[in-house]
Design a protein around this motif. Structure first.
Motif, PDB file in Angstrom:
ATOM      1  N   PRO A  51      29.936  37.933  -2.418  1.00 25.18           N
ATOM      2  CA  PRO A  51      30.243  37.100  -1.250  1.00 25.18           C
ATOM      3  C   PRO A  51      29.004  36.394  -0.681  1.00 25.18           C
ATOM      4  O   PRO A  51      27.886  36.879  -0.807  1.00 25.18           O
ATOM      5  CB  PRO A  51      30.778  38.105  -0.223  1.00 25.18           C
ATOM      6  N   SER A  52      29.247  35.279  -0.042  1.00 26.53           N
ATOM      7  CA  SER A  52      28.173  34.516   0.612  1.00 26.53           C
ATOM      8  C   SER A  52      28.794  33.548   1.600  1.00 26.53           C
ATOM      9  O   SER A  52      29.861  32.989   1.346  1.00 26.53           O
ATOM     10  CB  SER A  52      27.383  33.729  -0.431  1.00 26.53           C
ATOM     11  N   THR A  53      28.133  33.346   2.718  1.00 21.55           N
ATOM     12  CA  THR A  53      28.486  32.230   3.609  1.00 21.55           C
ATOM     13  C   THR A  53      27.363  31.196   3.570  1.00 21.55           C
ATOM     14  O   THR A  53      27.541  30.057   3.147  1.00 21.55           O
ATOM     15  CB  THR A  53      28.711  32.728   5.058  1.00 21.55           C
ATOM     16  N   ARG A  54      26.167  31.599   4.004  1.00 21.95           N
ATOM     17  CA  ARG A  54      25.062  30.650   4.164  1.00 21.95           C
ATOM     18  C   ARG A  54      24.556  30.061   2.859  1.00 21.95           C
ATOM     19  O   ARG A  54      24.365  28.847   2.743  1.00 21.95           O
ATOM     20  CB  ARG A  54      23.861  31.319   4.867  1.00 21.95           C
ATOM     21  N   THR A  55      24.312  30.920   1.883  1.00 24.65           N
ATOM     22  CA  THR A  55      23.650  30.404   0.680  1.00 24.65           C
ATOM     23  C   THR A  55      24.562  29.421  -0.047  1.00 24.65           C
ATOM     24  O   THR A  55      24.155  28.312  -0.393  1.00 24.65           O
ATOM     25  CB  THR A  55      23.246  31.578  -0.244  1.00 24.65           C
ATOM     26  N   ARG A 104      24.732  33.607  -7.719  1.00 20.56           N
ATOM     27  CA  ARG A 104      24.503  34.930  -7.103  1.00 20.56           C
ATOM     28  C   ARG A 104      25.262  35.942  -7.939  1.00 20.56           C
ATOM     29  O   ARG A 104      26.418  35.718  -8.311  1.00 20.56           O
ATOM     30  CB  ARG A 104      24.998  34.953  -5.666  1.00 20.56           C
ATOM     31  N   HIS A 132      15.703  36.922  -3.782  1.00 22.86           N
ATOM     32  CA  HIS A 132      16.537  35.875  -3.188  1.00 22.86           C
ATOM     33  C   HIS A 132      15.573  34.741  -2.832  1.00 22.86           C
ATOM     34  O   HIS A 132      15.255  34.519  -1.661  1.00 22.86           O
ATOM     35  CB  HIS A 132      17.245  36.437  -1.952  1.00 22.86           C
ATOM     36  N   GLN A 135      16.223  32.103  -0.048  1.00 23.50           N
ATOM     37  CA  GLN A 135      16.123  32.630   1.312  1.00 23.50           C
ATOM     38  C   GLN A 135      14.650  32.655   1.718  1.00 23.50           C
ATOM     39  O   GLN A 135      14.295  32.365   2.864  1.00 23.50           O
ATOM     40  CB  GLN A 135      16.736  34.032   1.402  1.00 23.50           C
ATOM     41  N   PRO A 265      17.973  37.125   7.915  1.00 25.04           N
ATOM     42  CA  PRO A 265      18.595  36.252   6.912  1.00 25.04           C
ATOM     43  C   PRO A 265      20.090  36.070   7.173  1.00 25.04           C
ATOM     44  O   PRO A 265      20.696  35.136   6.660  1.00 25.04           O
ATOM     45  CB  PRO A 265      18.339  36.991   5.595  1.00 25.04           C
ATOM     46  N   LEU A 266      20.675  36.994   7.962  1.00 27.77           N
ATOM     47  CA  LEU A 266      22.113  37.015   8.242  1.00 27.77           C
ATOM     48  C   LEU A 266      22.879  37.285   6.932  1.00 27.77           C
ATOM     49  O   LEU A 266      22.357  36.962   5.867  1.00 27.77           O
ATOM     50  CB  LEU A 266      22.567  35.723   8.928  1.00 27.77           C
ATOM     51  N   PRO A 267      24.061  37.851   6.919  1.00 22.18           N
ATOM     52  CA  PRO A 267      24.861  38.147   8.094  1.00 22.18           C
ATOM     53  C   PRO A 267      24.315  39.340   8.904  1.00 22.18           C
ATOM     54  O   PRO A 267      23.758  40.265   8.349  1.00 22.18           O
ATOM     55  CB  PRO A 267      26.219  38.507   7.495  1.00 22.18           C
TER      56      PRO A 267
HETATM   57  N1   CP Z   1      21.181  34.982   3.909  1.00 15.78           N
HETATM   58  C1   CP Z   1      22.189  35.023   3.008  1.00 15.78           C
HETATM   59  O1   CP Z   1      21.978  35.168   1.797  1.00 15.78           O
HETATM   60  O2   CP Z   1      23.421  34.874   3.577  1.00 15.78           O
HETATM   61  P1   CP Z   1      24.788  34.857   2.756  1.00 15.78           P
HETATM   62  O3   CP Z   1      24.954  36.208   2.118  1.00 15.78           O
HETATM   63  O4   CP Z   1      25.841  34.543   3.759  1.00 15.78           O
HETATM   64  O5   CP Z   1      24.651  33.791   1.696  1.00 15.78           O
END
Ligand code: CP
Length: 308
Positions: A51-55, A104, A132, A135, A265-267
């Motif tokens: 899973p990922s949102t930002r990347t 990823r 990463h 990031q 880095p979130l989440p």
């Molecule tokens: N910082 C980061 O990798 O966020 P995601 O897991 O949402 O991509």
């Protein structure tokens, strides 16, 4: 020149190449129309086996803002990986369709393996608990923009330093800059791996470990908070015991320097109380935006739309 290059770990680029990327990202931040359409007709594949949102979304936003297009999947169940296809075969196939691949994968070393089977550049968007690198580009650009430079700072990494790949990549990369001091704040079970700490010690980078955030927060220029990585634990009991080991609160921030910057880095799960978000030193959402600018700079460079 970054044209046609893979990015598997941050050490793949020289400091001069990183500098070029940051300057380009800052130029894009100052004028969002700069490089618009420079990647028209180019295709980016985003292959997310985790899973990922930002990347994922910042890469896709970056490519769309550059005038290019995206294809891919956000979870492996919708790809032929679910039918048992090997990563090598998936990459060989996708590199027939796209001009670059962002991937990823939960396995350490997967991005390196992918780069060996790809006819187009592969960008590592996180390989297990390993690295990463984009990031790290995001983190470095944020520190550079908010502190005016990347040397002469004390950074504290706090939380899950064992599994946190963003910490591993950033700790290694910051060690390439002058007068950087690193403090690793974690419970004993989540200490930074020996290969990261050993690498810093070999390079004579001042570093130390601490267990209590309160004991060191006043020494820091940058506080890098991380979540406990539930998905990499072998048992749920350990996760539950450790997940709230650190919670950054307004009260703890009272002992920090006025010019501290707090990154994540979130989440976020529970490790930064919501009350900290309104503190001017909280920079984690700015960081998420810098991530898009630096990924625009990276894609434009790797695809040869600009010389960097
Ligand atoms: N910082 C980061 O990798 O966020 P995601 O897991 O949402 O991509």
């Amino acid at each position: 020149m970054l044209k046609g290059r893979h990015l598997i770990e941050p050490g793949d680029f020289t400091l001069e190449e990183l500098e070029g990327l940051f300057s380009l990202a800052e130029r894009i931040e100052g004028d969002e129309s700069y490089l618009r359409d420079s990647c028209r007709g180019r295709l980016l594949a985003t292959l997310f086996f985790e899973p990922s949102t930002r990347t994922r979304l910042s890469f896709e936003a970056a490519m769309l803002r550059l005038g290019g297009s995206c294809l891919g999947f956000a979870e492996p169940g919708s790809s032929s990986a679910a039918k048992g296809e090997s990563l090598a075969d998936t990459i060989r196939t996708v590199s027939c369709y796209a001009d670059a691949i962002v991937m990823r994968n939960p396995k350490e070393g997967a991005a390196l393996l992918a780069s060996r089977f790809s006819a187009v550049p592969v960008i590592n968007a996180g390989d297990g608990g390993h690295h990463h690198p984009t990031q790290t580009l995001t983190d470095l650009l944020t520190i550079r923009r908010l502190r005016g430079g990347l040397g002469n700072l004390t950074i504290g990494f706090c939380g899950d330093l064992k599994f946190g790949r963003t910490v591993h990549s950033l700790a290694k990369t910051l060690a390439r800059y002058t007068e950087v001091r690193e403090i690793f704040i974690s419970p004993p079970e989540l200490k930074v791996p020996g290969y990261i700490r050993g690498g810093l010690e070999k390079g004579m980078i001042p570093c130390r470990e601490a267990e209590r955030l309160e004991d060191v927060i006043g020494d820091l220029d940058v506080l890098y908070m991380t979540r406990v990585q539930r998905e990499r634990f072998f048992n749920e009991e350990d996760y539950i015991r450790l997940k709230d080991f650190y919670i950054l609160t307004r009260e703890k921030m009272e002992n920090a320097r006025p010019d501290l910057i707090v990154l994540h880095p979130l989440p976020r799960v529970n490790e930064i109380a919501l009350e900290v978000d309104s503190d001017p030193r909280a920079a984690y959402f700015k960081q998420a935006k810098y991530g898009m600018y630096v990924r625009m700079a990276l894609l434009a460079s790797i695809l040869g739309a600009v010389s960097c």
